[in-house]
Design a protein around this motif. Structure first.
Motif, PDB file in Angstrom:
ATOM      1  N   GLU A  53      27.971 -34.142  75.707  1.00  0.00           N
ATOM      2  CA  GLU A  53      29.174 -34.210  76.535  1.00  0.00           C
ATOM      3  C   GLU A  53      29.673 -32.821  76.917  1.00  0.00           C
ATOM      4  O   GLU A  53      30.161 -32.609  78.027  1.00  0.00           O
ATOM      5  N   THR A  54      29.553 -31.864  75.988  1.00  0.00           N
ATOM      6  CA  THR A  54      30.058 -30.523  76.238  1.00  0.00           C
ATOM      7  C   THR A  54      29.273 -29.510  75.416  1.00  0.00           C
ATOM      8  O   THR A  54      28.771 -29.823  74.332  1.00  0.00           O
ATOM      9  N   VAL A  55      29.163 -28.301  75.946  1.00  0.00           N
ATOM     10  CA  VAL A  55      28.528 -27.187  75.231  1.00  0.00           C
ATOM     11  C   VAL A  55      29.478 -25.997  75.261  1.00  0.00           C
ATOM     12  O   VAL A  55      30.501 -26.022  75.946  1.00  0.00           O
ATOM     13  N   ALA A  68      28.691 -37.161  73.074  1.00  0.00           N
ATOM     14  CA  ALA A  68      29.511 -38.188  73.705  1.00  0.00           C
ATOM     15  C   ALA A  68      29.626 -39.453  72.872  1.00  0.00           C
ATOM     16  O   ALA A  68      28.713 -39.822  72.126  1.00  0.00           O
ATOM     17  N   GLY A  69      30.760 -40.129  73.035  1.00  0.00           N
ATOM     18  CA  GLY A  69      30.917 -41.476  72.523  1.00  0.00           C
ATOM     19  C   GLY A  69      31.731 -41.610  71.258  1.00  0.00           C
ATOM     20  O   GLY A  69      31.849 -40.677  70.459  1.00  0.00           O
ATOM     21  N   LEU A 129      34.434 -38.028  70.481  1.00  0.00           N
ATOM     22  CA  LEU A 129      33.577 -36.854  70.604  1.00  0.00           C
ATOM     23  C   LEU A 129      33.132 -36.449  69.208  1.00  0.00           C
ATOM     24  O   LEU A 129      33.938 -36.414  68.270  1.00  0.00           O
ATOM     25  N   SER A 130      31.837 -36.166  69.050  1.00  0.00           N
ATOM     26  CA  SER A 130      31.290 -35.660  67.797  1.00  0.00           C
ATOM     27  C   SER A 130      30.859 -34.218  68.011  1.00  0.00           C
ATOM     28  O   SER A 130      30.384 -33.859  69.083  1.00  0.00           O
ATOM     29  N   ALA A 183      28.676 -47.937  75.078  1.00  0.00           N
ATOM     30  CA  ALA A 183      28.259 -48.436  76.389  1.00  0.00           C
ATOM     31  C   ALA A 183      27.914 -47.250  77.283  1.00  0.00           C
ATOM     32  O   ALA A 183      28.373 -46.129  77.052  1.00  0.00           O
ATOM     33  N   PRO A 184      27.081 -47.470  78.299  1.00  0.00           N
ATOM     34  CA  PRO A 184      26.762 -46.381  79.238  1.00  0.00           C
ATOM     35  C   PRO A 184      28.030 -45.819  79.857  1.00  0.00           C
ATOM     36  O   PRO A 184      29.065 -46.483  79.911  1.00  0.00           O
ATOM     37  N   ALA A 185      27.947 -44.576  80.321  1.00  0.00           N
ATOM     38  CA  ALA A 185      29.106 -43.912  80.911  1.00  0.00           C
ATOM     39  C   ALA A 185      29.704 -44.778  82.011  1.00  0.00           C
ATOM     40  O   ALA A 185      29.015 -45.299  82.878  1.00  0.00           O
TER      41      ALA A 185
END
Length: 771
Positions: free
Chosen positions: A443-445, A475-476, A513-514, A552-554
């Protein structure tokens, strides 16, 4: 790692918190004949109409709270002193706690299905003037259902456990549904077989929470995959989160119980584990210490130095108790959380020593940037090939369809680096204590994120607030949960290590978010501690890892409502000044009012662009509104069939130069943004309003309001994600709570407790030393 004082203060009305550690309070709750006494409920209001008190609710469950207000006849607030007068709960369990502001917190456990608690208020100006209110409390769930997720093939079975905050009584009503919000008590919705529930039972005891179990069996035949939700309810209260079961025809059988169970012989990693001293004690008025709760996490992977000495890799806060442990401390498998908080030093412990703490990167310093530690392997205790539970490749749909995923090693070496060539396609997998095998995308870097650390499992003793930089955000809401800390994150296409999971959070409504330390940083900083180059132990041959995605998918559909006034203004702009943007030659076809995806709750100006053109330039804001780019064609637009929101894709699809530029913006603005206590993270992500552009992803504490929320910074769009602040000891599904002053009497005394306290503090937002 997660800690809970009598876990289960999962307040639906309180913020949900997430933690990478997990703790389970000791289940011993011996009922004594004397203690915090109770009396007969009686009418206690005697103030001649001087004031009145009103509770926000007359009935709650043990996971909730009630706010009481006191008012003068004029309607002005009355200054009163609050207290609990009496109640019906067992004397040894107490009646709960009420603070100076009038917020009542129920006891950690109840002795019956419903108890009444009398709250008393005394007028400060006239203590003889009193008013009383009665609160009815019913028991809720101690924690979320276990397991929290599973994957099954046709005919597969699993056992599900629920703990109720009640002793010697109580039961659970189980139900199945195709939706997390609904349930069919028969297991059949009238049109589709959802599977069956049987072997329903509850275990009652005077000295333990009530534990109820049920066996679920998937339908005997499946034509396609589907998702089933198994929910539990007690006294009308539904479990915090239903068990999500993925029924599949791909031969995937996965159950996190595999990661929580004690292993025999040489253990595979990805298993429950932790420091044998990682528990808190409570001290009674006589000065006797008792175990109150304990912590644990995941033993993530096997590491070796240049001399081929092998070590177990996990987080500092799992193996080294957030800098509080001592070198040489015993590391157990499974963790205390899965053994009723009974350490090796006590009779009846079923734990086994698998390592001893050898090195850890200190947290309380600005010179470190990882949460990592190593335990020297006990000879013969750990599989020397580095196998990790359930990290096997998916099996073909054959006779082995009913078999569970097997342990397998990751790729050996120093791992894989994330960059523009793989960020858009990589699927990350991890196998860990609580959620087992899960998979998601980046999701993010370049994420800067602030994490609060505590000296104890119960988060009553603040230690250090640390900001990590350059982190990976995954994500998720279902990739990880409490107890997964220390898990190795790998590329599911080749089993290459990518990161070490250590923190995460949720908004309580499906967004989460992980966060993982990049594996290269982990090995480098631990190597500096060990004085040797380190590498992951594994196989030289790449292999696939079964990728199970519970999220679920985005979905780009906005979930937060936008005020009607804001939408009306956006529509006015679209119909007036927005018309100046229209130009078929530049590819802009129309404008309209919409809902921002980068800033949920805000309006946006939708700009419809001709999808036949490779790039359509659109300003990031227009007339004070965020813009949102939606690609379509003139015919679809004319028929009123254009999409209502941009199509978003998982992963990050940006060039290396764009990523580098966005990372520079993070470095420039993150310190300033995070000076605001409402903001605890800033990273590089894909914009959702215009997926062709990068954005700054800003993490906002749901319990706070930021001073400002700019739409753009440094030439980039700013995307906001509201989450509960990340912790390392509170459960994803628990709120703040307080131990009863006599709930722990009768527990077996212990020596050498890792932390102890007399009266847990009331305040939930302590001040931290920061880096």
């Amino acid at each position: 790692m997660v800690a809970e004082l009598f876990p289960g203060r999962h307040r639906h009305s309180m913020p949900k918190r997430f933690s990478p550690r997990i703790a389970l309070a000791l289940t011993s709750l011996l009922l004594l004949a004397a203690g915090c006494g109770t009396g007969q409920l009686a009418e206690m209001s005697a103030n001649g109409g001087a004031f009145s008190i009103t509770p926000s609710s007359a009935m709650i469950n043990s996971n909730g709270q009630v706010k009481l207000s006191a008012l003068l006849p004029s309607g002005e607030p009355a200054a009163v002193n609050w207290s609990i007068a009496e109640g019906e709960n067992a004397s040894s369990l107490g009646e709960g706690h009420i603070d100076a502001a009038g917020t009542y917190t129920p006891p950690n456990a109840l002795s019956r299905n419903r108890v009444q608690i009398h709250i008393l208020a005394r007028l400060v100006s006239d203590p003889t003037a009193t008013a009383a209110a009665v609160i009815s409390v019913t028991p809720g769930f101690v924690q979320s259902l276990l397991p929290e997720n599973a994957a099954l093939t046709a005919g597969g079975t699993l056992e599900v456990t629920a703990e109720i905050a009640e002793v010697n009584a109580g039961s659970v009503k189980w139900s199945l549904s195709e939706s997390p919000a609904g349930a069919s008590p028969t297991g059949y919705d009238g049109t589709k077989n959802l599977g069956t529930l049987d072997h329903i039972s509850c275990q009652h005891s005077l000295d333990q929470f009530t534990t109820c179990k049920v066996s679920y069996t998937a339908p005997s035949s499946l034509s396609a995959g589907s998702t089933i939700y198994l929910a539990g309810a007690v006294n009308g209260t539904t479990a915090t989160s239903p068990l999500k079961i993925l029924l599949n025809t791909n031969g995937l059988n996965s159950n996190p119980s595999t990661n929580q169970a004690a292993q025999t012989g040489m253990i595979a990693l990805g298993t429950s584990g932790g420091n044998d001293n990682d528990y808190d004690t409570y001290q009674d008025h006589e000065g006797t210490s008792y175990i109150a709760d304990c912590c644990g996490g995941t033993l993530g992977a096997l590491v070796e130095d240049t001399a081929r000495n092998q070590y177990i890799l996990s987080n500092n806060h799992v193996l080294a108790e957030s800098d509080q442990a001592k070198i040489g401390d015993t590391i157990d498998e499974p963790g205390l959380i899965d053994n009723g908080c009974v350490p090796l030093s006590r009779a009846g412990s079923t734990l086994r020593p698998v390592g001893s703490l050898r090195y850890y990167v200190p947290l309380a310093t600005t010179q470190s940037n990882v949460d990592a530690a190593l335990a020297a392997v006990v000879s013969g205790a750990v599989d020397p090939t580095g196998s990790i539970l359930q990290l096997d490749a998916p099996k073909p749909n054959t006779a082995r369809i009913s078999s569970s995923l097997e342990a397998a090693p990751p790729m050996a070496g120093t791992g894989e680096t994330l960059n523009s060539s793989n960020l858009g396609s990589i699927e990350l997998a991890k196998s860990s204590r609580t959620t087992g095998l899960t998979c998601s995308t980046v999701e993010t870097v370049d994420l800067s994120v602030r994490i609060d650390y505590f000296k104890d499992c119960a988060e009553t003793q603040p230690y250090y607030s640390k900001t990590f930089t350059g982190q990976i955000g995954i994500a998720g809401d279902n990739f990880s949960d409490s107890g997964d800390s220390g898990a190795l994150v790998v590329d599911s296409s080749n089993a290459q290590p990518v990161g070490l999971f250590f923190a995460g959070g949720t908004n309580g409504d499906g967004i989460g978010l992980s966060v993982a330390n990049p594996i290269g940083d982990v090995l480098r900083e631990l190597g500096a501690q060990a004085g040797s180059r380190l590498s992951i132990v594994g196989t030289p041959t790449p292999h696939k890892v079964a990728c199970i995605r519970y999220d679920a998918p985005a979905n780009a559909a906005p979930v937060m409502a936008v005020p009607s006034e804001a939408m009306a203004r956006a529509q006015l702009i679209a119909e007036t000044t927005g018309a100046s943007l229209l130009n078929p030659e530049t590819g802009i076809l129309a404008t309209s009012a919409g809902k921002s995806l980068d800033s949920p709750g805000d309006a946006a100006l939708i700009v419809y662009a001709d999808k036949s053109r490779p790039h359509v330039s659109v300003p990031q804001t227009f007339d004070g509104l965020r813009t949102q780019l939606i690609s379509t064609d003139p015919g679809t637009l004319a028929r009123g069939l254009a999409p209502a929101a941009p199509l978003t894709a998982s992963g990050i699809h940006l060039s290396e130069s764009v990523l580098a530029g966005a990372a520079a913006v993070v470095r420039e603005f993150a310190p300033h943004l995070m000076a605001d206590l409402a903001i605890f993270g800033v990273g590089v992500a894909q914009s959702q309003d215009n997926p062709a552009e990068p954005s700054l992803l800003v993490l906002i504490d749901l319990d706070r309001v930021p001073k400002s929320m700019p739409s753009t910074l440094g030439g980039l769009r700013v995307r906001y994600m509201r989450l509960h602040r990340f912790h390392v000891t509170q459960s994803k599904y628990s709120g703040a709570h307080h131990a009863s002053s006599c709930a722990l009497k009768g527990l077996t005394p212990v020596e050498g407790a890792s932390s102890a306290w007399n009266t847990p503090p009331v305040e939930d937002k302590p001040d931290f030393p920061v880096n």
